[in-house]
Design a protein around this motif. Structure first.
Motif, PDB file in Angstrom:
ATOM      1  N   TYR A 135       2.654   6.228  -1.477  1.00 16.13           N
ATOM      2  CA  TYR A 135       2.181   7.521  -0.990  1.00 16.13           C
ATOM      3  C   TYR A 135       2.973   7.965   0.241  1.00 16.13           C
ATOM      4  CZ  TYR A 135      -0.782  11.026   1.165  1.00 16.13           C
ATOM      5  OH  TYR A 135      -1.239  12.167   1.757  1.00 16.13           O
ATOM      6  N   LEU A 136       3.190   7.048   1.162  1.00 18.48           N
ATOM      7  CA  LEU A 136       3.940   7.375   2.368  1.00 18.48           C
ATOM      8  C   LEU A 136       5.378   7.733   2.023  1.00 18.48           C
ATOM      9  CD1 LEU A 136       3.723   7.534   5.456  1.00 18.48           C
ATOM     10  CD2 LEU A 136       4.463   5.154   5.550  1.00 18.48           C
ATOM     11  N   PHE A 137       5.957   7.066   1.042  1.00 18.30           N
ATOM     12  CA  PHE A 137       7.312   7.374   0.602  1.00 18.30           C
ATOM     13  C   PHE A 137       7.400   8.802   0.066  1.00 18.30           C
ATOM     14  CE2 PHE A 137      10.564   7.605  -2.703  1.00 18.30           C
ATOM     15  CZ  PHE A 137      11.679   7.152  -2.007  1.00 18.30           C
ATOM     16  N   LYS A 138       6.392   9.199  -0.698  1.00 20.18           N
ATOM     17  CA  LYS A 138       6.398  10.534  -1.292  1.00 20.18           C
ATOM     18  C   LYS A 138       6.155  11.631  -0.256  1.00 20.18           C
ATOM     19  CE  LYS A 138       4.735   8.962  -5.755  1.00 20.18           C
ATOM     20  NZ  LYS A 138       3.608   8.915  -6.681  1.00 20.18           N
ATOM     21  N   THR A 139       5.356  11.337   0.764  1.00 24.14           N
ATOM     22  CA  THR A 139       4.973  12.381   1.713  1.00 24.14           C
ATOM     23  C   THR A 139       5.861  12.436   2.944  1.00 24.14           C
ATOM     24  OG1 THR A 139       3.353  10.891   2.717  1.00 24.14           O
ATOM     25  CG2 THR A 139       2.569  12.385   0.994  1.00 24.14           C
ATOM     26  N   ASP A 140       6.321  11.283   3.449  1.00 23.06           N
ATOM     27  CA  ASP A 140       7.077  11.267   4.711  1.00 23.06           C
ATOM     28  C   ASP A 140       8.111  10.142   4.655  1.00 23.06           C
ATOM     29  OD1 ASP A 140       7.965  11.609   7.257  1.00 23.06           O
ATOM     30  OD2 ASP A 140       6.072  11.126   8.244  1.00 23.06           O
ATOM     31  N   LEU A 141       9.285  10.448   4.151  1.00 21.63           N
ATOM     32  CA  LEU A 141      10.315   9.439   3.911  1.00 21.63           C
ATOM     33  C   LEU A 141      10.797   8.784   5.203  1.00 21.63           C
ATOM     34  CD1 LEU A 141      12.129   7.981   1.897  1.00 21.63           C
ATOM     35  CD2 LEU A 141      13.754   9.861   2.139  1.00 21.63           C
ATOM     36  N   MET A 142      11.005   9.572   6.254  1.00 21.19           N
ATOM     37  CA  MET A 142      11.508   9.015   7.521  1.00 21.19           C
ATOM     38  C   MET A 142      10.502   8.031   8.123  1.00 21.19           C
ATOM     39  SD  MET A 142      14.515  10.063   7.948  1.00 21.19           S
ATOM     40  CE  MET A 142      14.832   9.710   9.653  1.00 21.19           C
ATOM     41  N   ASN A 143       9.240   8.402   8.100  1.00 21.34           N
ATOM     42  CA  ASN A 143       8.201   7.534   8.638  1.00 21.34           C
ATOM     43  C   ASN A 143       8.092   6.258   7.805  1.00 21.34           C
ATOM     44  OD1 ASN A 143       6.256   6.811  10.428  1.00 21.34           O
ATOM     45  ND2 ASN A 143       4.791   8.373   9.816  1.00 21.34           N
ATOM     46  N   TYR A 144       8.262   6.366   6.494  1.00 19.28           N
ATOM     47  CA  TYR A 144       8.254   5.208   5.597  1.00 19.28           C
ATOM     48  C   TYR A 144       9.377   4.241   5.963  1.00 19.28           C
ATOM     49  CZ  TYR A 144       9.392   2.630   1.337  1.00 19.28           C
ATOM     50  OH  TYR A 144       9.705   1.647   0.440  1.00 19.28           O
TER      51      TYR A 144
ATOM     52  N   THR B  99       8.803   0.388   7.431  1.00 17.88           N
ATOM     53  CA  THR B  99       9.277  -0.809   6.738  1.00 17.88           C
ATOM     54  C   THR B  99      10.265  -1.589   7.603  1.00 17.88           C
ATOM     55  OG1 THR B  99      10.930   0.528   5.583  1.00 17.88           O
ATOM     56  CG2 THR B  99       8.893   0.037   4.401  1.00 17.88           C
ATOM     57  N   ASP B 100      11.046  -0.897   8.408  1.00 19.82           N
ATOM     58  CA  ASP B 100      11.954  -1.588   9.330  1.00 19.82           C
ATOM     59  C   ASP B 100      11.180  -2.314  10.422  1.00 19.82           C
ATOM     60  OD1 ASP B 100      14.156  -0.769   7.900  1.00 19.82           O
ATOM     61  OD2 ASP B 100      14.545   0.967   9.195  1.00 19.82           O
ATOM     62  N   GLN B 101      10.165  -1.662  10.994  1.00 17.31           N
ATOM     63  CA  GLN B 101       9.386  -2.269  12.071  1.00 17.31           C
ATOM     64  C   GLN B 101       8.600  -3.483  11.589  1.00 17.31           C
ATOM     65  OE1 GLN B 101       6.837   0.724  13.691  1.00 17.31           O
ATOM     66  NE2 GLN B 101       8.418   1.560  15.037  1.00 17.31           N
ATOM     67  N   LEU B 102       8.005  -3.364  10.409  1.00 22.28           N
ATOM     68  CA  LEU B 102       7.183  -4.464   9.901  1.00 22.28           C
ATOM     69  C   LEU B 102       7.998  -5.559   9.230  1.00 22.28           C
ATOM     70  CD1 LEU B 102       4.165  -2.510   8.386  1.00 22.28           C
ATOM     71  CD2 LEU B 102       4.307  -3.645  10.591  1.00 22.28           C
ATOM     72  N   GLY B 103       9.242  -5.256   8.895  1.00 21.50           N
ATOM     73  CA  GLY B 103      10.091  -6.248   8.259  1.00 21.50           C
ATOM     74  C   GLY B 103       9.684  -6.528   6.824  1.00 21.50           C
ATOM     75  N   ILE B 104       9.204  -5.518   6.116  1.00 22.33           N
ATOM     76  CA  ILE B 104       8.816  -5.701   4.722  1.00 22.33           C
ATOM     77  C   ILE B 104       9.830  -5.011   3.825  1.00 22.33           C
ATOM     78  CG2 ILE B 104       6.364  -5.977   5.180  1.00 22.33           C
ATOM     79  CD1 ILE B 104       5.921  -3.089   4.539  1.00 22.33           C
TER      80      ILE B 104
END
Length: 90
Positions: free
Chosen positions: A64-73, A77-82
């Motif tokens: 959902y986050l990928f579809k709505t806000d790509l930059m925030n996604y 993912t970079d911050q959490l390391g996933i």
């Protein structure tokens, strides 16, 4: 325990309490805790089922986050390391 230690709230200090990002953050912390639990309790099958449910929920929220806000996604993912989602997941 350096890289896999619990992720602290300082990463999420500027986010709202119920936002998608904070929900993903909390689910990631629960996943890390359960992963450590399975090191000593490898045959705890009911907890394994719970882990799969948490992983599925986090995957849906990430899609959902990928579809709505790509930059925030990408930042999250970079911050959490996933790992990021596969193309077939979104």
């Amino acid at each position: 325990m350096s890289r896999n230690s619990f992720i602290y709230l300082s990463l999420m200090s500027d986010k709202k309490e119920g936002s998608i990002e904070s929900q993903i953050f909390r689910l990631t912390n629960r996943i890390i805790k359960l992963t450590y639990h399975f090191r000593t309790h490898g045959k705890d099958y009911s907890s394994q089922r719970g882990l799969w449910k948490i992983l599925g929920k986090r995957k849906r929220l990430l899609a959902y986050l990928f579809k709505t806000d790509l930059m925030n996604y990408q930042d999250l993912t970079d911050q959490l390391g996933i790992r990021r989602l596969k193309k077939s997941d979104y």
